[in-house]
Design an enzyme around this catalytic site. Sequence first.
Site, short mmCIF file in Angstrom:
data_model
loop_
_atom_site.label_atom_id
_atom_site.label_comp_id
_atom_site.label_asym_id
_atom_site.label_seq_id
_atom_site.Cartn_x
_atom_site.Cartn_y
_atom_site.Cartn_z
N GLY A 249 4.02 10.21 9.15
CA GLY A 249 5.35 10.00 8.59
C GLY A 249 5.53 10.69 7.25
CG ASP B 286 -1.61 10.02 2.84
OD1 ASP B 286 -2.02 10.55 3.89
OD2 ASP B 286 -1.90 8.84 2.55
CG ASP C 240 -1.33 9.17 -4.13
OD1 ASP C 240 -1.01 9.98 -3.23
OD2 ASP C 240 -2.17 8.27 -3.97
NE ARG D 245 1.93 4.02 4.32
CZ ARG D 245 1.51 2.77 4.38
NH1 ARG D 245 2.13 1.87 5.14
NH2 ARG D 245 0.46 2.37 3.70
CG HIS E 85 1.88 3.55 -7.61
ND1 HIS E 85 2.28 3.34 -6.31
CD2 HIS E 85 0.53 3.47 -7.63
CE1 HIS E 85 1.20 3.16 -5.56
NE2 HIS E 85 0.13 3.24 -6.33
#
Length: 351
Positions: free
Chosen positions: A188, A115, A60, A185, A9
């Site tokens: 980020g 992301d 991810d 985030r 993960h």
Amino acid sequence: YPASCWKWHYEHGLVIKAISEVGAASGENRFHGIDQEWIDHFVNEKGEICTYRVSEFNLDQVNPGKLLFPLYHRTGDGRYAAALKLLRSQLRDQPRTPSGGFWHKQIYPHQMWLDGLYMAGPFYAEFAVTFNEPAIFDDLIHQFMLIEQHARDPQTGLLYHAWDEARAQQWANPGTGCSPHFWGRAIGWYVMALVDVLDFLPSEQPHFAKLIDILNHLAHAMTRFQDPASGLWYQIVNFPNRPGNYRESSVSAMLAYGFAKAVRKGWLAPEYLSAAQRAYHGLLENMIRVDARGALTLEGTCSVAGLGGNPYRDGAYEYYIKEPVATNDFKGVGSFILAALEMDRALESNI
């Protein structure tokens, strides 16, 4: 963190990478081999990765694969190469938007999320170098430029969390396709992706300078919203005074890491090290707690935030501020460790 809790993960990959970097920087034996022990828990003799499914096309799930590179370089073990090539095969077949951007996941069609640039970008770049596949760089640069072009707000210079090229999602602006807010985030992740990809990108590569420009423009925009009192950034970056908003640990750690590293590498001006140091000290003063046993706890990390799905996440302000806030969340802890290492490097080099 017992083996029974290990997962293939992205956030587990982040914290194991951070711990292994502490080992490399400190030379302490207690950190030695944690990356190999963790990877060997998942990768079998054929190079297959337990619980990983290419068919999910989930960016991810690429992020933990970065841990394979140093193991492959150290050992030459073919199963690590096989696992790396398995993850590369996902990116080869990853669904794309009409403009060529990676879908964030199979279940999120036509959507690029900030992301995702961190989840796949540094892996993609290191694969290009390790396996001599330079054509990757053009595609990778395109991913960064495409999302920045569409997600950047011309007034603030900030980046929206996501962009739906099809403009089909309820959360998507009908005109721009962007989600409604600047989630800390997400920005980020994007900054960390930039500074980690630039490690591998040849400086003579076309548009190398463009990525440096993107980094500088975004750093300038974000420092305008850094809390002057604490040095931290807020969950929703541009609404510090709006009810319910809060100073959030993971974005503050990510930007401390990203800015400090970029200054060390010469990609940002020295003034951004001051912004990084303010954020890091803000975390120490406001978000770190020490218990009676001397153990550290990092507070103030948003546990999760996304868009769409079931139940449906509409990206409204109220959604972001009502997601649970966690202690010792790996997304905060891993980023904090990386930031701490950069603070040490800055002291050692007297930047």
